[in-house]
Design a protein around this motif. Structure first.
Motif, mmCIF file in Angstrom:
data_model
loop_
_atom_site.group_PDB
_atom_site.id
_atom_site.type_symbol
_atom_site.label_atom_id
_atom_site.label_comp_id
_atom_site.label_asym_id
_atom_site.label_seq_id
_atom_site.Cartn_x
_atom_site.Cartn_y
_atom_site.Cartn_z
ATOM 1 N N ALA A 6 47.771 -65.321 100.186
ATOM 2 C CA ALA A 6 48.780 -64.267 100.358
ATOM 3 C C ALA A 6 48.157 -62.897 100.127
ATOM 4 C CB ALA A 6 49.915 -64.492 99.356
ATOM 5 N N GLU A 7 48.632 -61.940 100.932
ATOM 6 C CA GLU A 7 48.117 -60.577 100.808
ATOM 7 C C GLU A 7 49.290 -59.605 100.855
ATOM 8 O OE1 GLU A 7 45.212 -59.786 103.773
ATOM 9 O OE2 GLU A 7 43.883 -61.440 103.151
ATOM 10 N N GLY A 19 50.544 -64.199 104.883
ATOM 11 C CA GLY A 19 49.880 -65.360 104.311
ATOM 12 C C GLY A 19 50.871 -66.344 103.716
ATOM 13 N N ARG A 20 50.377 -67.194 102.820
ATOM 14 C CA ARG A 20 51.192 -68.262 102.221
ATOM 15 C C ARG A 20 51.823 -67.765 100.922
ATOM 16 N NH1 ARG A 20 50.431 -73.519 103.723
ATOM 17 N NH2 ARG A 20 50.889 -74.195 101.581
ATOM 18 N N SER A 46 56.887 -60.310 108.484
ATOM 19 C CA SER A 46 56.484 -60.932 109.745
ATOM 20 C C SER A 46 55.173 -61.692 109.609
ATOM 21 C CB SER A 46 56.368 -59.852 110.832
ATOM 22 O OG SER A 46 55.394 -58.873 110.461
ATOM 23 N N GLY A 47 54.326 -61.311 108.642
ATOM 24 C CA GLY A 47 53.031 -61.973 108.495
ATOM 25 C C GLY A 47 53.052 -63.184 107.595
ATOM 26 N N VAL A 48 54.217 -63.536 107.054
ATOM 27 C CA VAL A 48 54.311 -64.688 106.148
ATOM 28 C C VAL A 48 54.264 -65.969 106.971
ATOM 29 C CG1 VAL A 48 55.752 -65.884 104.467
ATOM 30 C CG2 VAL A 48 55.608 -63.375 104.446
ATOM 31 N N THR A 49 53.278 -66.808 106.682
ATOM 32 C CA THR A 49 53.113 -68.058 107.427
ATOM 33 C C THR A 49 53.738 -69.253 106.731
ATOM 34 O OG1 THR A 49 50.968 -68.426 106.351
ATOM 35 C CG2 THR A 49 50.977 -67.248 108.467
ATOM 36 N N TYR A 50 53.980 -69.123 105.398
ATOM 37 C CA TYR A 50 54.583 -70.236 104.643
ATOM 38 C C TYR A 50 55.322 -69.639 103.459
ATOM 39 C CZ TYR A 50 55.066 -74.286 101.593
ATOM 40 O OH TYR A 50 55.575 -75.258 100.781
ATOM 41 N N LEU A 73 62.195 -61.648 108.530
ATOM 42 C CA LEU A 73 62.131 -62.873 107.727
ATOM 43 C C LEU A 73 62.502 -64.053 108.618
ATOM 44 C CD1 LEU A 73 61.546 -63.576 104.741
ATOM 45 C CD2 LEU A 73 64.022 -63.599 104.368
ATOM 46 N N SER A 74 61.710 -65.092 108.603
ATOM 47 C CA SER A 74 61.975 -66.245 109.457
ATOM 48 C C SER A 74 63.274 -66.941 109.024
ATOM 49 C CB SER A 74 60.803 -67.229 109.384
ATOM 50 O OG SER A 74 60.724 -67.793 108.077
ATOM 51 N N GLU A 75 63.843 -67.694 109.965
ATOM 52 C CA GLU A 75 65.095 -68.386 109.675
ATOM 53 C C GLU A 75 64.913 -69.428 108.576
ATOM 54 O OE1 GLU A 75 68.167 -67.815 110.594
ATOM 55 O OE2 GLU A 75 67.434 -66.040 111.653
ATOM 56 N N ASP A 76 63.747 -70.096 108.578
ATOM 57 C CA ASP A 76 63.508 -71.110 107.534
ATOM 58 C C ASP A 76 63.504 -70.475 106.146
ATOM 59 O OD1 ASP A 76 63.351 -73.030 109.466
ATOM 60 O OD2 ASP A 76 61.150 -72.991 109.593
#
Length: 362
Positions: A6-7, A19-20, A46-50, A73-76
């Motif tokens: 994560a960054e 990042g994660r 937008s850059g959050v992958t997990y 923010l993603s729906e998940d």
């Protein structure tokens, strides 16, 4: 493949996360994100992958705690925050305390007392049946635990019971000798001390000491077992906690309380007689006065009550232990309730006996 770390980057009022956001990643960026976020800040996710519950906690803190706006923010991840919406938490009403009217407060206390009384009656019935079953079938009683309790609650209490009894007798004698000397009847201090110790103070002082010393110990022991789920384990194995834990302790309390009462009576009367002799009365006169003042009814009146006091001390201590709830302070609350309830019930039962003995002229 190594996990994506994560960054965080901060550009003015815009915070970019990527990042994660798992537990290690969230811990890495938490302090900087919370420090940079304030009301009006924009968090770009937008850059959050997990994102797991740790990352959801970070977004909740930024949005609800710091007033930042979350974008992309993603729906998940958004679904993780739904259980923690504003409706999921009680309103604190701006920190204002809610005041209840007097009738509501009195009613709440009355309901709590009624519920506690019902539990005490239920427990009394269960303990009585278990005690009767133990008397009818001695092989079911844990005699080793009972004799160990007799030692800890009885033998180890000899010093404190003796000291309190001796000082009580001395205090009564000192406080009553001077006023009675003005009328020339200070020899009747012997009657006062002997009757007070035998009929009331010997038994009630012993019971109060046992309530504070042994009743609280019973509550702490069983309460700790309740917190550690050991009582539930006994129930799961088909073992009745009342028969297994309560019966040995109550039987031990019923045995040691009358014995300690006799001991306290003797020591207390000795303390009073010593003071009378210090004021110039010979031993022969004091002894004859004692024999003329005391009857067998006086001795039995105190001893009969001591059996009930012992049952109260043991029963209330065990009941409060079984009522222990979860939490770090639960055991302490149970021991406090055991002592307070025990002393109150001892005084109440003593008052009932006083009325009954007066009615039957004992």
């Amino acid at each position: 493949m190594p996990s994506e770390s994560a960054e965080i980057s901060v550009e003015g009022s815009r915070i970019r996360l990527k990042g994660r956001l798992d537990a290690p990643g969230t811990a890495k960026v938490w302090n900087r994100a919370v420090k940079a976020a304030d009301k009006g800040a924009i968090v770009d996710a937008s850059g959050v992958t997990y994102c797991d519950s740790a990352g959801a906690a970070l977004f909740y803190e930024l949005e609800q705690g710091r007033g930042a706006k979350i974008e992309n923010l993603s729906e998940d991840t958004r679904s993780l925050l739904k259980p923690y919406g504003e409706d999921a938490f009680p309103k604190l009403d701006g920190g204002k305390q809610r005041h209840e009217s007097a009738p509501v407060a009195i009613g709440r206390v009355a309901v709590a007392l009624a519920a506690d009384l019902r539990e005490q009656l239920t427990f009394t019935g269960q303990a009585s049946v278990a005690l009767l079953a133990g008397v009818m079938n001695p092989g079911r009683v844990r005699w080793g635990d009972m004799w160990h309790t007799v030692e800890t609650a009885g033998v180890n209490a000899l010093v404190i019971v003796g000291m309190i009894g001796f000082l009580t007798g001395m205090i009564m004698a000192f406080q009553s000798t001077v006023p009675l000397q003005q009328f020339g009847v200070d020899i009747f201090v012997v009657n006062l001390v002997a009757l007070a110790m035998l009929r009331e103070l010997g038994g009630i002082m012993t019971a109060i000491v046992l309530s504070g010393r042994s009743g609280s110990a019973f509550a702490a022991e069983i309460g700790t077992m309740k917190v550690n789920e050991e009582v539930n384990a006994l129930t799961t194995m088909g073992i009745d906690p009342v028969r297994f834990l309560v019966v040995p302790k109550v039987m031990a309390a019923i045995i040691v309380t009358p014995l300690l009462t006799i001991y306290a009576n003797v020591i207390g009367i000795a303390g009073g007689l010593m003071v009378v002799m210090i004021f110039g009365h010979p031993w022969a006169a004091v002894y004859n006065q004692l024999l003329g003042a005391v009857t067998m009814n006086d001795i039995f009146a105190g001893l009969i009550k001591s059996f009930f006091f012992g049952a109260l001390v043991g029963g209330i201590g065990c009941l409060r232990g079984l009522q222990t709830k979860s939490g770090a302070s639960a055991v302490g609350e149970s021991t406090t309730r055991a002592v307070v309830s025990g002393i109150f019930l001892i005084i109440l039962v003593d008052a009932i006996f006083a009325v009954v003995f007066y009615a039957i002229k004992l």
